[in-house]
Enzyme design. Structure first.
Site, PDB file in Angstrom:
ATOM      1  N   GLY A 169      -8.969   5.363   6.485  1.00 24.50           N
ATOM      2  CA  GLY A 169      -7.915   5.752   5.539  1.00 24.50           C
ATOM      3  C   GLY A 169      -8.313   6.896   4.625  1.00 24.50           C
ATOM      4  O   GLY A 169      -7.695   7.117   3.590  1.00 24.50           O
ATOM      5  N   LYS A 187      -7.407  21.098  -4.253  1.00 25.11           N
ATOM      6  CA  LYS A 187      -7.992  20.389  -5.403  1.00 25.11           C
ATOM      7  C   LYS A 187      -8.631  21.369  -6.391  1.00 25.11           C
ATOM      8  O   LYS A 187      -8.505  21.199  -7.604  1.00 25.11           O
ATOM      9  CB  LYS A 187      -8.991  19.355  -4.906  1.00 25.11           C
ATOM     10  CG  LYS A 187      -8.288  18.202  -4.175  1.00 25.11           C
ATOM     11  CD  LYS A 187      -9.260  17.331  -3.404  1.00 25.11           C
ATOM     12  CE  LYS A 187      -8.552  16.185  -2.712  1.00 25.11           C
ATOM     13  NZ  LYS A 187      -9.373  15.504  -1.719  1.00 25.11           N
ATOM     14  N   GLY A 284      -9.447   6.971  -0.077  1.00 21.15           N
ATOM     15  CA  GLY A 284      -9.277   5.559   0.273  1.00 21.15           C
ATOM     16  C   GLY A 284      -8.253   4.898  -0.634  1.00 21.15           C
ATOM     17  O   GLY A 284      -7.937   5.405  -1.708  1.00 21.15           O
TER      18      GLY A 284
HETATM   19  N1  HSE Z   1      -8.034  13.346   2.643  1.00 15.68           N
HETATM   20  C1  HSE Z   1      -8.517  13.336   1.297  1.00 15.68           C
HETATM   21  C2  HSE Z   1     -10.044  13.319   1.320  1.00 15.68           C
HETATM   22  C3  HSE Z   1      -7.971  12.146   0.580  1.00 15.68           C
HETATM   23  O1  HSE Z   1     -10.601  13.022   2.384  1.00 15.68           O
HETATM   24  O2  HSE Z   1     -10.670  13.626   0.306  1.00 15.68           O
HETATM   25  C4  HSE Z   1      -8.248  12.121  -0.901  1.00 15.68           C
HETATM   26  O3  HSE Z   1      -7.696  13.227  -1.557  1.00 15.68           O
END
Ligand code: HSE
Length: 382
Positions: A169, A187, A284
């Protein structure tokens, strides 16, 4: 505070469970896809949620820009506080949502969109109020960190590592966003907006982990180096914003090399605070849900702004940063880069460049790939 949740996937289920268990929070109706409202607490109409005067706040965990943007705008217009974990949405439409929230006098927070459980944006927003933020960076994608760690420590191959990250997940619905570095880029865009009131929206330099091979990983291991996908962001002395994502080769003793599995490490440097490092699970169900619920607590306590209404979109300029780069390319392409060190590995050449501006290196590799060359590169941490 009564909270409706938009979306009931991996994170949505965790958010609902946490709201039900939290003191001071009450779960309102949950928005699900048409035809999926199989329980009384689920609804398929955003209008029903917006019209419910008992709902104080809306959490959006659907992902994607639309219809998330229209739904969250409607909730803000209806005077509800808004919390989201959706980095694609905030990277694309954050300034509009921030303005709308300010006009309506409600909260708009998105901690969970950057760093999972790590309270990065929460702390950064606080720090930026009283200190000048000199630089931002770290590991902000759990999927790729999990993959690189599994490849390096367990000898797993790329495909198996990705499948495991998906099963756990961690990965996005389309994991291309993770492995290409786009998720991490979104981000760092958000972190720049929080730290500098400027959302970089073009001029990026983006390299993910798609070009790394098992042979590359063996080669780094033999040299005692660890590969990580890092973000960098900041504001140069003359006000230019930089924001980029690229793999880095690090000494095993560096802090980022000790970040394992799906963990993230978010970093900022304050003029007065110095370096602050925050480590925790970056992806997660429950780690991400915990950040959403923390934002709800912040709103309940009156902390309601992360991105200012004044936040403006700018172009990034990554020519202000330079690195030496490790590179693996066909030996026939050796002249395409200024190499300070090189060694032949069959028909391949492995070497380290002279210092190059980030923009310059990314452009040179783009040209090499367009000519058909398979190239891997990673910045060397100085
Ligand atoms: N897909 C993203 C990661 C989920 O693996 O960091 C959390 O932002």
């Amino acid at each position: 505070m009564k909270v409706s949740v938009l979306g009931y996937g991996t994170v949505g289920v965790g958010v609902c469970e946490m709201i039900e268990a939290a003191e001071g929070l009450e779960l309102g109706k949950v928005l699900v896809r048409p035809g999926k409202a199989d329980k009384p607490f689920k609804v398929c109409s955003i209008e029903e949620i917006c019209a419910d005067e008992s709902v104080d706040a809306v959490v959006e965990v659907m992902g994607g820009v639309e219809p998330a943007y229209s739904y969250l705008s409607a909730a803000l217009r209806a005077g509800k506080h808004a919390v989201t974990s959706n980095k694609a949405l905030v990277a694309a439409r954050g300034p509009e949502l921030a303005k709308l929230a300010a006009e309506k006098g409600v909260g708009f927070l998105f901690s969970a969109a950057c760093g999972g459980a790590v309270p990065f944006l929460h702390n950064l927003a606080l720090a930026a109020e009283s200190d000048r933020i000199l630089a931002l960076g770290g590991i902000l994608n759990g999927t790729t960190n999990f993959m690189l760690d599994s490849m390096q420590r367990s000898g797993m191959d790329y495909g198996d590592a990705l499948r495991q990250a998906q099963a756990l997940g961690y990965a996005e619905a389309d994991p291309t966003a993770d492995v290409s570095g786009l998720d991490a880029l979104r981000k760092i865009m958000l972190a720049c907006a929080v730290a500098y009131d400027k959302l970089p929206c073009e001029g990026f330099s983006l390299e993910g982990i798609e070009s790394v091979t098992a042979a590359d990983v063996k080669h780094f291991q033999a040299k005692g180096l660890v590969l990580r996908l890092l973000v960098r962001g900041g504001e140069s002395g003359d006000g230019r914003i930089y924001a980029f994502v690229q793999p880095y080769l690090l000494a095993a003793s560096s802090p980022e090399a000790s970040v394992l599995q799906n963990f993230n490490m978010a970093k900022y440097r304050g003029e007065n605070a110095g370096d602050i490092l925050l480590i925790g699970q970056g992806a997660g169900r429950y780690p991400t849900a915990s950040a959403v619920v923390r934002d709800l607590s912040d709103i309940a306590h009156g902390r309601r702004t992360m991105m200012k209404a004044s936040c403006e979109r700018v172009a990034a300029d990554n020519s202000v940063c330079s690195c030496r780069y490790y590179v693996r390319l066909p030996a026939a392409c050796a002249d395409a880069l200024p190499l300070a060190e090189k060694e032949l590995d069959g028909a391949l050449l492995r070497g380290v460049t002279e210092p190059l501006a980030v923009t310059d290196m990314h452009a040179r590799v783009k040209a090499l790939r367009e000519s058909g060359a398979a190239v891997f590169f990673a910045a060397m941490e100085d």
